[in-house]
Scaffold this motif. Structure first.
Motif, PDB file in Angstrom:
ATOM      1  N   HIS A 244       0.833  -1.203   0.000  1.00 27.57           N
ATOM      2  CA  HIS A 244       0.000   0.000   0.000  1.00 27.57           C
ATOM      3  C   HIS A 244       0.868   1.253   0.000  1.00 27.57           C
ATOM      4  O   HIS A 244       0.450   2.310  -0.469  1.00 27.57           O
ATOM      5  N   GLY A 245       2.078   1.105   0.491  1.00 28.50           N
ATOM      6  CA  GLY A 245       2.940   2.269   0.677  1.00 28.50           C
ATOM      7  C   GLY A 245       2.638   2.933   2.009  1.00 28.50           C
ATOM      8  O   GLY A 245       1.563   2.727   2.591  1.00 28.50           O
ATOM      9  N   GLY A 246       3.571   3.711   2.492  1.00 25.94           N
ATOM     10  CA  GLY A 246       3.362   4.393   3.768  1.00 25.94           C
ATOM     11  C   GLY A 246       4.582   5.172   4.176  1.00 25.94           C
ATOM     12  O   GLY A 246       5.664   5.016   3.605  1.00 25.94           O
ATOM     13  N   GLY A 247       4.388   6.027   5.156  1.00 21.08           N
ATOM     14  CA  GLY A 247       5.486   6.840   5.658  1.00 21.08           C
ATOM     15  C   GLY A 247       5.624   6.703   7.158  1.00 21.08           C
ATOM     16  O   GLY A 247       4.625   6.589   7.881  1.00 21.08           O
ATOM     17  N   ILE A 248       6.864   6.697   7.622  1.00 20.77           N
ATOM     18  CA  ILE A 248       7.168   6.648   9.056  1.00 20.77           C
ATOM     19  C   ILE A 248       8.101   7.810   9.368  1.00 20.77           C
ATOM     20  O   ILE A 248       9.141   7.978   8.723  1.00 20.77           O
ATOM     21  N   LEU A 249       7.724   8.605  10.336  1.00 17.56           N
ATOM     22  CA  LEU A 249       8.546   9.747  10.753  1.00 17.56           C
ATOM     23  C   LEU A 249       8.958   9.548  12.203  1.00 17.56           C
ATOM     24  O   LEU A 249       8.112   9.349  13.072  1.00 17.56           O
ATOM     25  N   ILE A 250      10.271   9.602  12.456  1.00 18.54           N
ATOM     26  CA  ILE A 250      10.811   9.519  13.810  1.00 18.54           C
ATOM     27  C   ILE A 250      11.343  10.901  14.161  1.00 18.54           C
ATOM     28  O   ILE A 250      12.324  11.363  13.573  1.00 18.54           O
ATOM     29  N   THR A 251      10.689  11.554  15.103  1.00 18.32           N
ATOM     30  CA  THR A 251      11.045  12.936  15.405  1.00 18.32           C
ATOM     31  C   THR A 251      10.738  13.276  16.859  1.00 18.32           C
ATOM     32  O   THR A 251       9.820  12.710  17.461  1.00 18.32           O
ATOM     33  N   GLY A 252      11.487  14.192  17.392  1.00 21.45           N
ATOM     34  CA  GLY A 252      11.212  14.707  18.724  1.00 21.45           C
ATOM     35  C   GLY A 252      10.485  16.030  18.661  1.00 21.45           C
ATOM     36  O   GLY A 252      10.283  16.691  19.689  1.00 21.45           O
ATOM     37  N   ASN A 253      10.077  16.429  17.463  1.00 20.86           N
ATOM     38  CA  ASN A 253       9.435  17.719  17.232  1.00 20.86           C
ATOM     39  C   ASN A 253       7.987  17.496  16.805  1.00 20.86           C
ATOM     40  O   ASN A 253       7.716  16.688  15.924  1.00 20.86           O
ATOM     41  N   LEU A 404      11.127   7.917   6.719  1.00 21.45           N
ATOM     42  CA  LEU A 404      11.212   6.667   5.973  1.00 21.45           C
ATOM     43  C   LEU A 404       9.945   6.520   5.142  1.00 21.45           C
ATOM     44  O   LEU A 404       8.839   6.573   5.687  1.00 21.45           O
ATOM     45  N   VAL A 405      10.106   6.366   3.852  1.00 22.45           N
ATOM     46  CA  VAL A 405       8.962   6.265   2.950  1.00 22.45           C
ATOM     47  C   VAL A 405       9.017   4.918   2.238  1.00 22.45           C
ATOM     48  O   VAL A 405      10.043   4.560   1.651  1.00 22.45           O
ATOM     49  N   VAL A 406       7.908   4.180   2.313  1.00 28.57           N
ATOM     50  CA  VAL A 406       7.776   2.908   1.613  1.00 28.57           C
ATOM     51  C   VAL A 406       6.823   3.113   0.447  1.00 28.57           C
ATOM     52  O   VAL A 406       5.665   3.496   0.647  1.00 28.57           O
ATOM     53  N   SER A 407       7.295   2.885  -0.773  1.00 33.63           N
ATOM     54  CA  SER A 407       6.455   3.033  -1.954  1.00 33.63           C
ATOM     55  C   SER A 407       5.530   1.832  -2.098  1.00 33.63           C
ATOM     56  O   SER A 407       5.752   0.788  -1.481  1.00 33.63           O
ATOM     57  N   GLN A 408       4.530   1.970  -2.943  1.00 40.61           N
ATOM     58  CA  GLN A 408       3.610   0.856  -3.176  1.00 40.61           C
ATOM     59  C   GLN A 408       4.326  -0.353  -3.754  1.00 40.61           C
ATOM     60  O   GLN A 408       3.939  -1.495  -3.513  1.00 40.61           O
ATOM     61  N   ASP A 409       5.390  -0.120  -4.521  1.00 41.12           N
ATOM     62  CA  ASP A 409       6.135  -1.235  -5.107  1.00 41.12           C
ATOM     63  C   ASP A 409       7.177  -1.806  -4.151  1.00 41.12           C
ATOM     64  O   ASP A 409       7.936  -2.708  -4.511  1.00 41.12           O
ATOM     65  N   GLY A 410       7.227  -1.281  -2.896  1.00 37.03           N
ATOM     66  CA  GLY A 410       8.104  -1.848  -1.879  1.00 37.03           C
ATOM     67  C   GLY A 410       9.420  -1.141  -1.689  1.00 37.03           C
ATOM     68  O   GLY A 410      10.157  -1.456  -0.753  1.00 37.03           O
ATOM     69  N   ASP A 411       9.748  -0.186  -2.540  1.00 37.21           N
ATOM     70  CA  ASP A 411      11.003   0.551  -2.368  1.00 37.21           C
ATOM     71  C   ASP A 411      10.978   1.340  -1.064  1.00 37.21           C
ATOM     72  O   ASP A 411       9.949   1.928  -0.707  1.00 37.21           O
ATOM     73  N   ILE A 412      12.111   1.360  -0.370  1.00 38.78           N
ATOM     74  CA  ILE A 412      12.223   2.120   0.882  1.00 38.78           C
ATOM     75  C   ILE A 412      13.274   3.202   0.709  1.00 38.78           C
ATOM     76  O   ILE A 412      14.390   2.935   0.256  1.00 38.78           O
ATOM     77  N   ARG A 413      12.910   4.425   1.083  1.00 34.70           N
ATOM     78  CA  ARG A 413      13.845   5.545   1.031  1.00 34.70           C
ATOM     79  C   ARG A 413      13.903   6.218   2.403  1.00 34.70           C
ATOM     80  O   ARG A 413      12.881   6.328   3.078  1.00 34.70           O
ATOM     81  N   ALA A 414      15.086   6.659   2.761  1.00 33.02           N
ATOM     82  CA  ALA A 414      15.280   7.348   4.038  1.00 33.02           C
ATOM     83  C   ALA A 414      15.719   8.783   3.765  1.00 33.02           C
ATOM     84  O   ALA A 414      16.459   9.047   2.809  1.00 33.02           O
ATOM     85  N   PHE A 415      15.265   9.708   4.629  1.00 32.17           N
ATOM     86  CA  PHE A 415      15.579  11.134   4.463  1.00 32.17           C
ATOM     87  C   PHE A 415      16.096  11.691   5.780  1.00 32.17           C
ATOM     88  O   PHE A 415      15.508  11.455   6.846  1.00 32.17           O
TER      89      PHE A 415
END
Length: 443
Positions: A244-253, A404-415
């Protein structure tokens, strides 16, 4: 490292080079055989059967010598081959049909080639579930793998070639990926996660000082970092499985975030800490028993045996709890928006909308985990989709946040922002791939 405009024959050439430089005593197939194999599996992955996408694993294994070096002690869960009465031609049609009876999480198809190089299916291999569990950090060990290598169909036009527990390459539609970035182990992303594991390490330091003063914390610090990183990797793998894709944000803000479904879910954090404690308890109890027996003692203290059994049982139960927590959290990414964590892996909610609008003029793609300045490749953030752009904007405006962003095709990218640059990593390693002992140190 990746190659664009790649075809199955490029994957075949890459795998052949790897196999040629390995320590194998088994026959290595010719390039035409590998090309035929990968082309058949590749095009089968684009088909459907009863409206379902094809999911299948193929193992190249010799029917005349399927188990050339069996272990002295065979464990109960070790693989076995169930032979067909007759050989079946390996064709796209036959592979698609057989895929319905061979769930790749539990089974693989046994395939080989004749003297003329024609490929055929001659059986099925069971017990693959233990292999998958190890790759996905859900078990501590995995038995040796059958055959020469495995080809796994994970998505449309996507093939993984595995050599024992080593990923040789991935063909993802028209891109050949020969190496995934281990950003969770080395480099800036790793440093962030290890810093975020600070509370876990503080808990273990206190626990050791109170319960096991003979143990040095330094001996357990790497274990704590690894456990923390494994937990995040497992979460990302679960998100990938939804397609499905999705985003995960790890932040103290908490600025510039509109969280639609606010929560304060700390069960995963607590469970990981409990698990680490029981790992230590079990290790200490086992060490006491082993040292006692090695000293020639014929009996052991009852309390030691009871503690060894208790801690092992508790550890298994908490492992199930962690698995449940990860599944619970991963499902939240199926709602539009971002899953928000604080640095200690406490979920603050999901369905988050990132509202930071100021964007960097360019971002920098890192082909290495360490993001060395000379290796960075500039890219236009406007070339990415909405999900990626919102994560880029937030991480740019709030340094210290890891996206961290997961695309629908499963690719994972970190920013992550480093000084005046927003760095993006792609082709990120999440599974527990281990270099095969059959591989040479240098190719």
């Amino acid at each position: 490292m990746s190659i664009a405009n790649a075809k199955p024959k490029d994957l075949a050439l890459h795998v052949l080079k790897k196999l040629t430089h390995s320590k194998l005593s088994l026959p290595i197939p010719s390039l035409p055989v590998l090309e035929d194999l990968f082309e058949c599996v590749f095009f089968a992955s684009m088909r459907t059967e009863e409206s379902d996408l094809i999911r299948v694993t193929v193992t190249l294994i010799d029917p005349e010598n399927p188990d050339p070096r069996p272990p002295k002690k065979v464990v109960d869960e070790r693989w076995s081959v169930i032979r067909f009465n007759t050989h079946i031609e390996l064709s796209i049609k036959n592979l698609v049909k057989l895929s319905k009876a061979s769930d790749p999480s539990t089974t693989s198809l046994a395939v080989y080639y004749d003297l003329e190089g024609k490929l055929y299916v001659w059986g099925m291999i069971d017990q693959a579930i233990h292999y998958q569990s190890f790759l996905n950090y859900e078990s501590d060990s995995g038995s040796e793998q059958p055959g020469l290598f495995q080809v796994v169909v994970n998505d449309i036009g996507t093939l993984d070639v595995l050599f024992d527990y080593e990923l040789l390459a991935t063909l993802k539609q028209n891109v050949l990926i020969s190496r995934y970035l281990d950003v969770f182990t080395i480099g800036p992303v790793s440093k962030i996660l290890k810093a975020n594991a600070g509370h876990l390490k503080a808990e273990l330091r206190t626990f050791l000082a109170t319960e096991h003063p003979e143990e040095d914390f330094e001996d357990w610090e790497t274990f704590a970092d690894g456990l923390w990183i494994q937990t995040l990797s497992r979460l990302l793998l679960r998100v990938q499985n939804y397609h499905h894709g999705g985003g995960i944000l790890i932040t103290g803000n908490e600025e510039d975030i509109d969280v639609k479904y606010k929560v304060n879910y700390d069960r995963l954090k607590i469970a990981v800490t409990k698990y680490a404690r029981e790992i230590i308890n079990n290790y200490v109890a086992e060490a006491l028993i082993e040292d006692h027996l090695a000293a020639g003692k014929k009996s052991i203290v009852k309390d030691w045996y009871q503690e060894e059994s208790r801690s092992l049982f508790s550890r298994q139960k908490i492992a199930d709890e962690i698995k449940g927590c990860i599944s619970f959290l991963a499902s939240h990414t199926c709602v539009d928006g971002v899953l928000i964590f604080d640095p200690e892996m406490v979920s603050k909610g999901f369905g988050g909308v990132l509202k930071a609008k100021k964007m960097p003029k360019k971002i920098f793609v890192s082909p290495t985990a360490t993001a060395t300045p000379k290796s960075l490749i500039p890219a236009d953030p406007n070339h990415f989709g909405t999900r990626h752009r919102s994560m880029i904007g937030y991480c740019w405006n709030h340094p210290g946040s890891l996206g961290l962003v997961v695309s629908q095709d499963g690719d994972i990218r970190a920013f992550y922002r480093i000084e005046d640059k927003l760095i993006m990593w792609e082709n990120i390693k999440t599974q527990q791939f281990i270099k095969s002992r059959k591989s040479k140190k240098a190719y």
